[in-house]
Design an enzyme around this catalytic site. Structure first.
Site, PDB file in Angstrom:
ATOM      1  N   SER A 292     -40.502  81.543 -54.797  1.00  0.00           N
ATOM      2  CA  SER A 292     -40.721  80.405 -55.684  1.00  0.00           C
ATOM      3  C   SER A 292     -40.635  79.051 -54.995  1.00  0.00           C
ATOM      4  O   SER A 292     -40.758  78.022 -55.653  1.00  0.00           O
ATOM      5  CB  SER A 292     -39.719  80.460 -56.844  1.00  0.00           C
TER       6      SER A 292
ATOM      7  N   LYS B 135     -32.442  77.503 -63.179  1.00  0.00           N
ATOM      8  CA  LYS B 135     -32.945  76.433 -62.313  1.00  0.00           C
ATOM      9  C   LYS B 135     -33.039  75.107 -63.065  1.00  0.00           C
ATOM     10  O   LYS B 135     -32.687  74.052 -62.532  1.00  0.00           O
ATOM     11  CB  LYS B 135     -34.308  76.829 -61.759  1.00  0.00           C
TER      12      LYS B 135
END
Length: 843
Positions: free
Chosen positions: A682, A725
């Site tokens: 990611s 996140k």
């Protein structure tokens, strides 16, 4: 598998396999397990060149890699009858001894032993004296079997049929339990008569030992007869006492067990087993060691709660009040418990749910189990599975073992005293496995509602119903849990707490708890909310609240010391005085970067303790197209960097970059902190943004973070851990976050105030990412013309202005503040500390 026929002639040069604790005699067939590398190569050479191999024994069996001087000179040539390659790289061979030999010289030692041998001829003497010695040897061999030597009958028959003296000596020596040196002495004897004489001498010594053992057994048998006589006399004494009306302790014990078995309300099958064991106890001599084993077993059977259960409280309102009083937030868990109560109130046939709480440490997974038990009115039992490696810990040991006990499941049920507790299995992801078994395999039955109604413990040997138990497992990571076990549990994810949730938890739970634990009161210590938020922002960086509680405890200890030293009045901890108690801040709060910089982009990562932010740096230098990747990057992250570079090269024209830049430049990508291993896909768009920035010269926005996987065509693919996140971005004070468009559905899991504070923009390709991230007049024209993507969440202008004003006040230079009296020299701000190296973030 390969087979070989035995050739007539034995070659002079043969590969050699050293044997350990084994002597091979001619005319005998034995299996060999070959595992050492040189031995395997020697076996392969023998199969290739004629199926003959020289077998000689090592002088010292413990040597793993023997040399020539470590091997006896005399051995036996064997023909390889069968060979089988095993999956672990070793081999199994069936060999037949052919003829004795003496090693003349070693031709090579690597990669296997190759020797030149001299065959020793067999000289058979058929005189009367040798015949007599053979008959005596055969008779002694049969006598050894009569005295208890484990010699099969077919071996005795085969020995009596052998007519050659040397072959008989070899046969007897092979089947006796002798030392390697004694067998080697027989093998090395030159004449057949000498070998028969040596075998007879060794066998005679063995017979003396066996006869002595027989005498000892006879003596023990006489002592046992004496014990049986004493038992008979004791039984007569009991009969006399019974006639005289004296108390019979044994019968009283039997009656007591009978009454307990009936009161235990066991299932029919279990009750039958209990009475069967009780009958054995009644008939068994009281001096027998087995009586204590049966008593312990009966104590376990009558002590278990076969029918005793806690009376459940099915009041949903009260249950909700208890859950809210003990824990702040965790709405998904609370809703699941209330749903179970509602369904259970409508039907009595519902089985206990099997839940798995998964999340970072310190978010309340273990403590909420006790609250669930209290809200249901059930007993609570906790079993830690961390480091458990023995299957018997779960299922128990069989009664044949000395000191055997039931497994920890049954022990915990017995300890709590009810058959329907809330049973918490803590740290289920840290269960191990070794040669004693795999505990997770035993848990498959425990955590399966279709099987656990008849759970079989190895000690009890009767089924126990676990279907009414509410099992709750906790785990930090789901990856280490076997799929079959994970499939049996309903997984509920525990996200990290937001700053507001941590402030509420500290105010409602942690501060009162620490004030009480340190002997203080509300009149002695007050920690303001602004101070709590300062601690959360600058002294802790975690998903849970354990470190926050430690910092509050540190403050409470210092205040307690002042109280003992005589300080009067209340101590109020404010935002500006936090540093006085906790020292310099450990972490920075606010923007990931202080200003817009070229070649630096902010990404988001996921770790075992929740989400975090990370800066990815890129730079260029003169070179020949080299790419340097540093920061302990894993394979997946390195591949993401390669994909990002390929994308930049294909879009060089649109980004106004020289298309041959890789021929004249070297690129370096670094991901701090270098001591922490990192992996995952990611960070792809973050690395691509940093590269585009350094090659175009355009800075990247300091208030913007991003996460997403990149493809060669520039598409942005979805990633995992988005909630954690985004919570990390919120904790760090970032304002704008770019997320993959396909992750938009995950935004519903975010708390409402986080969605209100963050501007979250879904992006579908890298063009949109670069359009939003790169700023300044150097932006490529192709990006300036693109339409900006629409934000999924956007904070109000009022909130944005308030945040900017607050940040400006924080960053104001110290010289603008009015000087205080006797102002101490300003301390240099400590650099922000990195997370501990033990955690492995996944981008």
């Amino acid at each position: 598998m390969s087979e070989a026929s035995v050739p007539v002639d034995i070659p002079e040069v043969l590969p050699l396999i050293p044997l350990r604790d084994l002597i091979l005699f001619p005319n005998l067939v034995v299996p060999l397990f070959v595992g050492r590398e040189r031995s395997i190569k020697a076996l392969e050479e023998a199969m290739r060149t004629g199926h003959f191999v020289a077998l000689a024994t090592q002088r010292r069996a413990e040597l793993q890699d023997p040399e020539a001087e470590d091997i006896y000179e005399v051995g036996a040539v064997a023909s390889i009858m069968q060979e089988l390659k095993l999956p672990d790289g070793t081999a199994k061979a069936l060999v037949e001894g052919q003829q004795r030999f003496r090693i003349v010289e070693y031709l090579q030692t690597d990669p296997f032993f190759l020797v030149r041998v001299e065959l020793i001829p067999e000289a058979e003497l058929a005189d009367v004296e040798t015949e007599a010695m053979m008959r005596a040897l055969t008779h002694d061999f049969e006598r050894a079997a009569e005295l208890g030597k484990p010699i099969p009958q077919e071996v005795l028959i085969a020995a009596s049929a052998i007519e050659e003296p040397g072959r008989l000596a070899d046969f007897v020596a092979f089947h006796l339990t002798l030392k390697v040196e004694e067998k080697q002495e027989i093998l090395e004897a030159l004449g057949a008569r000498d070998r028969v004489e040596l075998a007879s001498r060794v066998l005679r010594k063995e017979l003396e030992i066996l006869e002595l053992g027989s005498k000892i057994q006879s003596r023990v048998k006489e002592q046992m007869s004496k014990s049986q006589r004493e038992y008979f006399l004791r039984e007569q004494l009991k009969a006399i006492q019974q006639e005289l009306g004296q108390f019979d302790e044994i019968q009283a014990e039997i009656d007591d067990y009978t009454e307990k078995i009936k009161e235990a309300a066991m299932p029919e099958e279990v009750e039958e087993k209990a009475f069967k064991e009780l009958a054995r106890l009644e008939k068994m001599p009281q001096g027998s060691a087995e009586t204590s084993v049966i008593r312990t077993y009966l104590d376990w059977l009558v002590g278990l709660p076969w029918s005793k259960e806690s009376q459940e409280s099915l009041d949903l309102v009260r249950a909700r009040e208890i859950l809210d009083a003990d824990h702040y937030g965790l709405e998904q868990v609370k809703e699941r418990v209330l749903e179970y109560l509602a369904v259970h109130k409508l039907t009595d046939q519902m089985k206990g749910p099997i839940l798995c709480f998964a999340g970072p440490p310190g978010v309340g997974k273990t403590s909420i189990g006790r609250s669930i038990a209290r809200s249901l009115g059930r007993e609570f039992v906790r079993m830690s599975l961390g480091g458990v490696r023995d299957e018997a810990e779960i299922r128990g040991h069989r009664r044949t073992y000395v000191g055997a006990l039931p497994g920890r499941i049954i022990q915990s049920i017995d300890q709590v005293g009810t058959r329907n507790p809330v049973f918490m299995m803590d740290e289920i992801d840290k269960v191990g496995a070794d040669f004693r078994g795999d505990p997770t395999s035993a848990l498959l039955e425990v955590l399966d509602p279709e099987q656990n109604f008849a759970f079989q413990d190895h000690y009890l040997e009767v089924p126990f119903d676990l279907s009414d138990v509410i099992f709750i497992a906790t785990a930090n990571l789901l990856d280490t849990i076997p799929p079959a076990l994970r499939d049996r549990m309903e997984v509920i994810h525990f996200p990290g707490y937001t700053e507001d949730e941590k402030a509420h938890i500290a105010h409602d739970y942690l501060i009162p708890k620490q004030i009480k634990a340190h002997g203080l009161s509300d009149k002695k210590l007050e920690i303001q909310e602004a101070a709590v938020r300062e601690v959360v922002r600058r002294y802790t960086r975690e998903a849970g609240v354990r470190n926050l509680e430690r910092q509050i405890a540190t403050v409470a200890r210092q205040v307690a010391r002042k109280v003992v030293e005589g300080k009067r009045g209340k101590t109020v901890v404010r935002e500006r005085t936090v540093q006085k108690y906790l020292g310099p801040p450990k972490f920075g709060y606010g923007m990931a970067e202080e200003k817009d910089e070229v070649g630096v982009a902010t990404g988001l990562v996921w770790t075992e303790v929740g989400g975090d932010i990370i800066s990815i740096e890129a730079t260029k230098m003169r070179g020949k197209g080299g790419v340097i990747l540093t920061g302990q990057l894993g394979d997946v992250m390195r591949e993401s960097a390669t994909a990002a570079i390929s994308y930049i090269r294909t879009r060089a024209k649109d980004l106004e970059i020289a298309e041959d830049f890789q021929e004249t430049l070297d690129l370096h990508i670094h991901v701090p902190a270098a001591a922490i291993p990192k992996d995952g896909p990611s960070a792809g768009i973050t690395m691509a943004t940093a590269l585009a920035s350094v090659l175009t010269g355009c800075p990247v926005r300091k208030d913007l973070a991003m996460t997403g996987e990149i493809t060669l065509r520039g598409h942005v693919l979805p990633i995992g851990g988005l909630k954690e996140k985004l919570l990390a971005a919120h904790r760090s004070g970032l304002q704008t976050v770019l997320v993959p468009k396909d992750n938009t559905r995950d935004l519903e899991l975010l708390p409402e105030h986080v969605r209100e504070d963050l501007e979250i923009i879904p992006v579908a390709n890298m063009d949109e990412v670069l359009t939003l991230a790169l700023v300044g007049p150097c932006r490529p024209a192709a990006l300036a013309k693109r339409k900006l993507p629409k934000a999924a969440t956007k904070p109000s202008e009022v909130k944005r202005a308030a945040a900017a004003k607050k940040k400006t006040a924080k960053e104001a230079p110290a010289k603008q503040q009015p000087p205080a009296k006797k102002k101490a020299p300003a301390k240099k701000k400590a650099p922000a500390k990195k997370p501990p190296a033990a955690k492995r973030p996944r981008t």
